[in-house]
Structures are given as C-alpha cells and as structure tokens.
Write a protein that holds these residues in place. Structure first.
Motif, mmCIF file in Angstrom:
data_model
loop_
_atom_site.group_PDB
_atom_site.id
_atom_site.type_symbol
_atom_site.label_atom_id
_atom_site.label_comp_id
_atom_site.label_asym_id
_atom_site.label_seq_id
_atom_site.Cartn_x
_atom_site.Cartn_y
_atom_site.Cartn_z
ATOM 1 N N TRP A 296 0.689 -1.362 -0.188
ATOM 2 C CA TRP A 296 -0.037 0.126 0.114
ATOM 3 C C TRP A 296 0.954 1.096 0.089
ATOM 4 O O TRP A 296 0.768 2.135 -1.078
ATOM 5 N N VAL A 297 1.638 1.339 1.186
ATOM 6 C CA VAL A 297 2.358 2.659 1.156
ATOM 7 C C VAL A 297 3.424 3.017 0.046
ATOM 8 O O VAL A 297 3.446 4.218 -0.609
ATOM 9 N N GLN A 298 4.169 1.918 -0.426
ATOM 10 C CA GLN A 298 5.174 2.102 -1.513
ATOM 11 C C GLN A 298 4.560 2.046 -2.883
ATOM 12 O O GLN A 298 4.714 2.532 -3.842
ATOM 13 N N ALA A 299 3.584 0.975 -2.883
ATOM 14 C CA ALA A 299 2.888 0.720 -4.158
ATOM 15 C C ALA A 299 1.840 1.639 -4.694
ATOM 16 O O ALA A 299 1.828 2.252 -5.887
ATOM 17 N N ARG A 300 0.924 2.124 -3.905
ATOM 18 C CA ARG A 300 -0.226 2.954 -4.024
ATOM 19 C C ARG A 300 -0.710 3.897 -2.989
ATOM 20 O O ARG A 300 -1.399 3.518 -2.361
ATOM 21 N N PRO A 301 0.213 4.675 -2.708
ATOM 22 C CA PRO A 301 -0.120 5.564 -1.446
ATOM 23 C C PRO A 301 -1.487 6.251 -1.608
ATOM 24 O O PRO A 301 -2.205 6.750 -0.862
#
Length: 1096
Positions: free
Chosen positions: A38-43
């Motif tokens: 989530w944070v790195q891939a699609r914040p």
C-alpha cells in the motif's frame, strides 16, 4: 459515495483488523503488507481508502483507527515522482489526488458526531494543513470550513476547529487581524467551557508563532481570556482549570508584558488557587508555576507588584510543609532504602523549587525580607514540618541570595546548626541539607570562616541512629570538603575518617556507598595529607572489590573503585608502590566480569582507569590494550533515535529514563541521551589519556581521530559530544607530533585529513557556545602544527567561516537592541539574554585567539585573506559596544606584531583607532591600544616612527588615569609604560626631547602585574643603568625598589631576570648606595627576596 472499488475497501478492512490484532506475528505481517502493498505501491489509493473508511464505516473504532493511520502514513518520507526530492508523503501526490482526499477529509470532519473520533480526524486535518504550510502550498477551502465550524451550533464542531488551529497555527498566521480577533473573541465567550479552553490553547499556539510586532495587536484579548478562569474555579473543576492555566503559562513565556495591567488581579486569583486545598495538587501547582513564570520572564513586573513577593513566599513555605502526612514519626521514611524516589510532583518539592527560582530571578533584595519574616517563627514551631520547611527554604534561596546572605552567615548558622540536634530525624536531615547547600553556595567563606562551626556540629550527626540521617550528613560533608583547602581539613581528618570508617560497617548499603563517596572527596581535597590513612583504608577497599561480587553490591564496588583511585591520586605513585599493580588488576577483573548494560560499574570504571593513568604515567601503558577497546566502543556509539508516530509511543518513551523528546514537523523524535552522555564521557577520558601519555598514546591516535574525534565534531544530536571532540583533536595531534616530530610526514598526513574537517565545522556549527569551542579546537591545532601549516585555501576557508560567524553575531546584536527598545525603563535584561551576550563575548574572544594564532604562524601571508573582513574591523572599532572595540583593537595589534613593515599598508585602519583606544573608558581597550602602539614601534619599522613619537603623550595620559593602579586599570597602565620603553628602545628616531620623556617614564614604574610588559620595561631600565643615565643614577634607591617589586611579584624570568639583577647591583655600586640601609626600610619578606637574588 465511494470513489474506490469495493474490493479495495474489503482488502483494507481486513488489513486494519490485522493491524489491531493482539498476536504480534499477525500484526507484524500486517505492518509489512501495509508498507509493501500500500504505502510504497499505491499511497494515493491507501489515503483515499482510509478517508472513505473514516467517512463510511459504522464502527467508531475503525473510523478512529483509520484517522490515526491516515495521519501516520501521510507524514512518511517519499520521493516526489516529478523531481526526485524527498518530501512527506501527502504533498508528493498528484494535485487532483490531493484535492479529492482533502475534500473528503473535511467532509469527515464536519460530518462526525462522536467527539473522540472527531478529534482524531481533526489531527489528520491539522497534519495535512501543516504539510501545505511547510511546503508553501495552498488549501484554499480549509479556512472557510474551519471558520464555519467555529460558529456551528454543535459545540464539538466549534471545539474541533480551535483544536486544529492549536495544532497548526501557521494556517491562520496570515489572516487579517480583525477576522482573528473576532474569531478568538467568540471562542473566549462561548457558552461551553470546552470551547473556551480550546480557544485559549489555540490562541496561545498562534500567539507564539507570530512576530513580536504582530503580537501587540492581540493584547486587547487578555481581559476576555482571564474572565474564563473564575467560573471554572468556582465550579471546582481542577482539570479544566489546569488546562486554562497552562495556556496562560504559554502566553506569559512569550509576552509577559501583555499582562501588565491586570497583573495584580491575576496574582490575587492565582494565589487563591494555590491556597484552595479542595482543588487538585496539580491545579494548585500549575497556578504557582504561572506566577513563577512571571518571575522568570518579567522579574521587574513582579517586584513592582504590591503583594506578589509576600504572597508567593508565603504559599511556597506553606506547600513545603505538606510532607510526610501519613508518616509523622518518619518510620516509613527511615526504613526506606530508596533515596532516589521521584517526588517532583509533591507539593513540598514544588514549593522548594519555586523558592529557588524566586531567589535566582528576583534576588536577595526582594526575597530575603519576606522569607526571613517567616523563618525564625517556623524554626521555633512545635510542628516538625514547619522546621523542616524553614531549613529547606534556606537551602533553596542561598544561591540566589548569595550576595546578601554571605554577610549574614553568622545569623543563618544560628538558625541552622541547632537543627542538627532536633528530636525529629527529618529536621536533622534538612539541617544537613542546608549546611551542604550553603557549603556550595557560599564556597570559600563557609570553609575558611566557619569550618569549626560546621564540622564540629555535623560530624556527631554521623552517629545518628537513623541511616538516612547518617547518609545525608556524610553527603553534606562532600559539599563542604570538595571546596575546602587541605590546610583547613587536616586538623579534622582523624575525627572525620574514624566516623566514616564506622559507617563502612553500617548494615545499610546506601550508607556504606555514601561513606565511600565522602572518603573519596576528602582524599581528593586533602591530597598528600591523606597518606597517613592509606594503610587503614586501602585494604578495606581491596576487600570490597574482591569479596562482594553479587549483583546488589555493584554500586558499592563502583564507589570502592572510585574511592581507591582518588586516594591513589591523592597520595601519589611512590606511596602507592606495588598496590598500583594490584589495583589495576582488580579494575581489570571488574571490567572482565561486567555483563549487564545497566551495570553502574562501567561508567565508574572508565574514570578510574583515567585516574590510574595520571598516577602511573608511562607505567600504565601495559594496561592500555585492555582499557581502550571498551572506551572506543562507547566513544564511537551512534545516536539512538526513534521517530514516534503516535501518542502511545510517546507515552511509552516518557516512562523510560534517559530519553529526550523533540517535536519536529508534527512528529516527535526520541533521542536516547543516556547513550550520548556515555559517549561524551568516553571521549573526555580519551582526551585525558592523550594529555597524560603524549607520544606513548600514538598507536591509538589514527583510529580515534578517524572514528571518534572528527565525526564527533559534527555530532549534532548532543552538544557536549561536539565539545569533547573539539578538545580531543588538538591532543591527538600533539601525541602524534611528540611521537613523530614537528615536520614528519606522518604528522603532515594526519593534519591533512584533520584540518579540512575542523574548518568545515566552523561554518556548520549551530550553537554559539559550541562554535567558540570549535574555534578553540582550530587555534590549538594550529599551535600544535606550528609555522606554515595552513595553505592559502585553508586561510580562505577560515575567513569565509569567520565572515559568516560575524554576520550572525551582528544579527543577534541587532535583535537584542530591537528587543531592548520594547522593554520598560528600569527593566533588567533576562537571564537568557545575559547568557546569550556572555556566549557571544566568549565566541569573539576565541575567534580573536584564532586570528592571533594564524598571524603568529603565517605572518603576512594571511593578510590578503584577512583584508576581506576589513569592513567588519572598521565597524567594530567604531562601535558603542566595548567588546566589539576590544575585538577589533586586538586584531589590529596582531597585524602590527606579526606582519612587520607590511602593517603600514593598513595604517588608515589602525592609527586613529589606537589614538581613540588610548582614551577609551574601558581599561581593557586602553590596554589593547597601548600594547598596539608598542608593537608598532617594536615590529613595524621606520614607517611607524612618526606615529610612535606622536603616541607618547597619549601613553603618558594612560599612566596618569585617576585609577591607574587599581586592579581593573593596572594592566593598561603597565602596557603604556612598556610601550614607551619600546618606542625609546626600538624606534626613537622621531622622538624629540628624549631626556624629558625618560624622566617622566621613570615615574610610570613599577611593572609588577603584566608578565609580558615587565621584561620590556625593565630591559630598558637596564639599558639606562648600563649607560649610567644620570636621571636613573640620581634616583638609585627608588629604581632599586622598583626592581625589587618586580622580583617579588615574579614578573621577570630567565635571562631578563639575570640581566636586571646584575644591573641593579651595578646601580647600587655606581650610586654609592648602602644596600643594608635600603634593606632595613623594607618588610622582612621583601628583605628575604632581595637576599635570595642579590646575596646568594
């Protein structure tokens, strides 16, 4: 309406559930998934999904947790896709994403009905708002929504708006003053107390963030703010009253003068709060803290108030009697083995601390009378708590009232000493405390004038039946003995040590530990006189170190090590004999058996090794391989820093000792200061080893320089580490120089790696007091390396850093002047300002020494670089600030002294300042100017001859000053005398009427204080004697007396001394003066000096 697919929400809901799972492994896996998927891939999806969870979830816990998580995720560091710059996550999103998310976030804020959840959403809004403000971006709809919710019919909405303003005041800083005045006024008059308090907190936060000039626009709000407090007190709501008082404290710290008109009423109200025992202790203490804050920041306002001082003293003393309420006979207190119980939140401690602040801030003239109006009565009270409070009050005020109390110590001791025989143990404890504190605060006087009174009365207290009283009496002796000369202690040593030896047999370990500390202090002060107790004590200490091995005895062993090594230092290497080997072997054994990180022996051990190095010198080298590795490990420690992302983490760290919390951009940084304290201590000990062992320390120099000292110069987490590193660098260079030689390639290679780092920190160091240490590091390093060690690039870099430092200094001076214009007539400068001025003076002094050292070692090659700062020298030399004038004069003196005839190129910048300087009101500046004239004549060549001749009348004027021979002025006088001698000896070509000048010059003698000036003055007098100058011969007894005065003051050394003595004998012979007749008129001590030099 959701903007995201239901599958996303389902996945996130499952993740949120896992993140709150009680199973650590489940929670850790969820954290990893959150970060990776989530944070790195699609914040952007994550933040939008969290906002929609806040908006749509029916579970309050989920909404609350989603808001907390949103805030935490939005602050994570992320590279901005377009630029690659690292920023906080939210601001790196695309504009459309940010707009959509923030819009939904505001909808959540206005739509939430539960206060707890709404507060969490408000924190998330505030975080996003802060990021917009920090990165100079706009959130145009935010203020409109907040001002609208600030007028909502729902009290929680109104409170929430002010909570956001309190967290992020930057969002309203630029709003029109009238708009803000209206908004805050509405808030202060709100019908709900919670809203009024939120408005107070918001205003305090906002007020702190704006300029002093802008602050004045809001002074009119103070009556509305103060009107909030009385109804809360009447309702006896301690929690809300505490919140309101804390907001006032924030305001008082920033602008105490805004309370000037209602101050008396505020004093009256606050005192009623302190008096009201129906309120919580926290509320009462906070009211006292508010009043003490005014003493800190506006002492003159407090002094002027009719009731402030009397009421504050009375309430402090009253709080100080609130002690031991459930332990009247002190049985529980005396049975306790824990002497370090934290009582900082107890009324009696708060009262003591406040008395200390009042004394230090308001001074003895204000505090003593109202305090001593109570103390005699309290000391004769039948209630032990009154007597205890009176004694603790004396301890609390003695530092701040030192100047007045030091002349009344007889009377104070008449109150204190009888308490040592009081029937109640806690009163005897307080009596010991008072004597210990007085021994520190009145150091010197207490030891010299009152040693008999103190020691003859406190030594018997060591026989008390209560261990805590015995221990505290021994602790008070530490304070007394560490400030006492050995001649004062010697008559008492038998009695002291016999009692302390008995305490070593006490069943209470803390008593034994304190006895060891006291013995160690006595050994340190008594030095060689302690030798006769050596044979009794050292076997006992060795016994403790060999026999008591269990964990509970660790501190006792540590104290025994400290005591043994201080005794070793006191008695010296010869007395120690073979015990030195046994002692270091015992220390090694202790070190090898340390396994726990919290073992107190570790820190003690480091200092013990340092002492043994000083005692044993080169014989200690054998033990270095065992000593240095653990020391290097501590000295090389990295900073332990944690980013605390939520209130729970902050609360957890707050419960642990040795942490400092630093707010930073909406987050909190935790720094483990205990690790840094150990690091600092280790570096300080490395300095000791380098100083003591010199060349023998060479094997460790390169590693320490590379891994500890140079990195430590830029260790910005802890000022003391940088200071210790700055002291370490020149000592390491000196060890290397002693080992390899002044011009060795090894030393040159080390200097090449070192000098650039040192120059770099001169520009990077942010703290003024530490910057002074960095300049000291630089000039001491240059002194070690010597002539020609700086390249042109080095000198250019130095000038660049000096230019930056001087510009910053001028900015600070300007700010202080602007602040001064806003103060009332008669108002004193704050302690903070005085410390800042002192730091700046120290910085200028160390910069001056750096310039001096460069000129001394580089000579005229420094001039092209030095020229770049001419505008600063000219500005400083014409300044109304005496410190600036002195700084510039001293630098001009260096140009004259070390640049020879090239100094004439700058005569336009030098001549008039020297003439003006000789007429300066400040003696240090007259001294600097007079010295400059002398070095111009001595070193500057013929170009300076006309100036030198013209300066002679001005130099005589310096010697004729009305206070010429007084302590503060005598150095200016003696430098003027020496400078006339230099002119007549080195550069007399333009001097007319030389005989008249000599005649008057003889009247400027003697020179007995300045060891640099004396050789020039007496060398010239010797020259005149050798020439059989008639003016000297005719005044032979007077001239001989002047020479004797210089000899008696030890102002002359070496070859100069020998020449002057020989010439003095010649003078008596030529003049036919009877030496015995001259001697008879002199005091016996002087006669002894004369015979030692003249009739060996």
């Amino acid at each position: 309406m959701s903007l995201l697919h239901p599958e996303i929400h389902a996945a996130l809901a499952q993740l949120l559930q896992a993140l709150t799972n009680s199973d650590n492994s489940v929670r850790s896996g969820a954290e990893e998934q959150l970060n990776t998927d989530w944070v790195q891939a699609r914040p952007d999806v994550l933040l939008m999904a969290l906002v929609e969870q806040i908006q749509c979830s029916e579970d309050p816990g989920t909404r609350s947790f989603a808001a907390v998580l949103f805030r935490r995720i939005s602050t994570k560091a992320r590279k901005e896709p377009a630029t690659g710059d690292t920023k906080e996550l939210f601001v790196t999103l695309q504009q459309a994403q940010k707009v959509a998310i923030r819009q939904k976030l505001l909808e959540c804020l206005t739509g939430e009905s539960l206060p707890n959840v709404r507060n969490k959403i408000g924190d998330a809004v505030a975080e996003v708002a802060r990021q917009y403000a920090d990165y100079n971006e706009n959130w145009p709809e935010l203020l409109g929504v907040l001002f609208q919710t600030g007028q909502s019919a729902e009290p929680g909405q109104r409170e929430g708006a002010f909570r956001i303003f309190a967290t992020t005041p930057g969002i309203i800083e630029k709003q029109h003053g009238d708009t803000l005045l209206a908004a805050f006024t509405r808030g202060f008059k709100d019908e709900e107390v919670a809203v009024r308090l939120a408005a107070m907190e918001a205003f305090a936060s906002f007020f702190r963030s704006i300029t002093k000039k802008d602050q004045q626009k809001f002074f009119s709000l103070i009556p509305d703010i103060l009107s909030i407090l009385p109804p809360i007190k009447e309702a006896q709501d301690s929690d809300q009253l505490t919140k309101a008082l804390i907001a006032l404290i924030d305001l008082a710290e920033v602008s105490p003068k805004m309370f000037r008109h209602p101050f008396h009423n505020l004093v009256t109200f606050s005192i009623t709060v302190v008096q009201d025992k129906e309120l919580s202790d926290h509320a009462r203490q906070t009211a006292l803290e508010l009043m003490a804050t005014f003493a800190d920041y506006a002492p003159q306002m407090c002094r002027k108030d009719a009731s402030y001082t009397t009421e504050m003293v009375t309430q402090c003393l009253s709080l100080m009697t609130d002690i031991g309420m459930d332990d009247d006979d002190a049985a529980d207190w005396n049975d306790s083995d824990d002497n370090d119980i934290d009582e900082s939140d107890q009324n009696h401690v708060v009262g003591e601390q406040c008395m200390d602040r009042l004394a230090n801030k308001l001074g003895g003239q204000t505090i003593l009378a109202p305090t001593f109006n109570w103390l005699p009565r309290m000391m004769t009270s039948s209630a032990w708590r009154d007597r205890h409070a009176a004694l603790m009050a004396i301890s609390a005020i003695s530092e701040g009232c030192r100047e007045l109390m030091i002349g009344e110590l007889d009377k104070v001791l008449e109150l204190v000493v009888p308490a040592l025989r009081d029937p109640h143990p806690r009163v005897r404890w307080a009596g010991c405390n008072a004597l210990g504190q007085m021994s520190t605060d009145f150091a010197g006087t207490m030891q010299e004038k009152y040693h008999q009174v103190v020691l003859s009365n406190i030594i018997p207290v060591l026989e008390s039946v209560e261990p805590r009283v015995q221990s505290h009496a021994a602790a008070a002796l530490v304070n007394f003995c560490e400030e006492a000369e050995k001649s004062i202690l010697e008559p008492y040593l038998d009695d002291l040590l016999n009692h302390l030896l008995v305490l070593l047999q006490n069943p209470k370990r803390f008593v034994q530990e304190q006895a060891l500390s006291t013995i160690a202090t006595i050994a340190d002060s008594a030095e060689a006189a302690f030798g006769r107790y050596y044979d009794t004590l050292v076997p006992l200490l060795f016994s403790v170190l060999t026999q008591e091995q269990s964990k509970e005895f660790r501190l006792l062993r540590a104290k025994a090590m400290e005591c043994a090594t201080l005794i070793a230092l006191a008695v010296g290497k010869e007395k120690l004999g073979q015990d030195a080997i046994q002692l270091v072997q015992l220390l090694g054994s202790v070190q090898n058996n340390i396994t726990d990180a919290d073992d107190p022996q570790s820190q003690y051990l480091m200092h013990c090794w340092g002492r043994m190095a000083r005692v044993m010198g080169s014989e200690f080298l054998h033990y270095l391989p065992a000593v240095i590795p653990p020391l290097l490990e501590l000295a090389s420690a990295k900073a332990d820093i944690q980013l605390l992302e939520d209130e729970d983490q902050v609360a957890q760290i707050e419960q642990e000792e040795g942490w400092e919390l630093v707010p930073l951009k909406g987050k909190v940084i935790g720094i483990k200061t205990s690790t840094l304290d150990d690091k600092n201590m280790a570096i300080e000990l490395l300095v000791v080893y380098a100083q003591v062992l010199e060349a023998a320390f060479e094997p460790y120099v390169l590693e320490i320089m590379e891994k500890v000292a140079l990195p430590g110069l830029a260790f910005f987490f802890h000022d003391p580490v940088r200071v210790a590193s700055a002291k370490c660098v020149p000592q390491l260079l000196n060890s290397y120089r002693k080992a390899h030689g002044d011009r060795s390639p090894q030393l040159a290679g080390l200097w090449e790696k070192t000098v650039d780092k040192v120059l770099e920190v001169l520009s990077a160091e942010p703290a003024v007091d530490t910057l002074a240490e960095m300049y000291q590091c630089f000039y001491e390093s240059v002194e070690v390396l010597g002539k020609g060690c700086l390249t042109s690039n080095h000198m250019a870099a130095f000038i660049e850093s000096a230019k930056s430092a001087l510009e910053d200094y001028q900015g600070r001076v300007k700010s202080r002047l602007e602040e001064k214009t806003e103060t009332e007539e008669g108002e004193e400068e704050s302690e903070e300002t005085l410390f800042a001025i002192e730091d700046d003076q120290t910085l200028l002094s160390d910069m001056n020494k750096a310039f001096h050292t460069i000129f001394k070692n580089q000579g005229p090659t420094f001039l092209p670089h030095w020229e770049r700062l001419l505008s600063f020298y000219d500005a400083f030399i014409a300044s109304s600030d005496a410190t600036q004038r002195q700084w510039a004069l001293c630098i001009m003196d260096d140009v004259l002294e070390f640049c020879g005839d090239q100094s004439w190129n700058y005569n336009d910048h030098i001549i008039q300042p020297l003439f003006h300087g000789m007429r300066d009101d400040i003696p240090a500046n007259r001294q600097a100017a007079a010295y400059g004239v002398g070095v111009a004549a001595h070193k500057g060549g013929l170009a300076w001859s006309e100036f030198s001749a013209a300066a002679i009348p001005h130099l005589f004027a310096v010697t004729h000053h009305a206070q010429a021979r007084q302590d503060d002025h005598v150095f200016a006088t003696e430098n003027a005398c020496a400078s006339i001698a230099k002119i007549l000896h080195f550069n007399p070509s333009k001097v007319t009427n030389v005989p008249d000048v000599i005649q008057h010059w003889l009247d400027t003698l003697p020179v007995v204080n300045d060891e640099e000036a004396a050789p020039y003055a007496y060398s010239f007098l010797t020259q005149l004697i050798d020439q059989q100058n008639p003016m000297v011969i005719s005044q032979a007894p007077k001239m001989f007396t002047h020479i004797v005065q210089a000899l008696e003051a030890e102002a002359l050394q070496g070859h100069t001394l020998e020449r002057v003595v020989a010439s003095a004998k010649q003078l008596l012979t030529i003049a036919g003066v009877d030496a015995n007749q001259l001697l008879a008129s002199m005091p016996p001590e002087t006669q002894q000096t004369v015979r030692a030099y003249f009739w060996k």
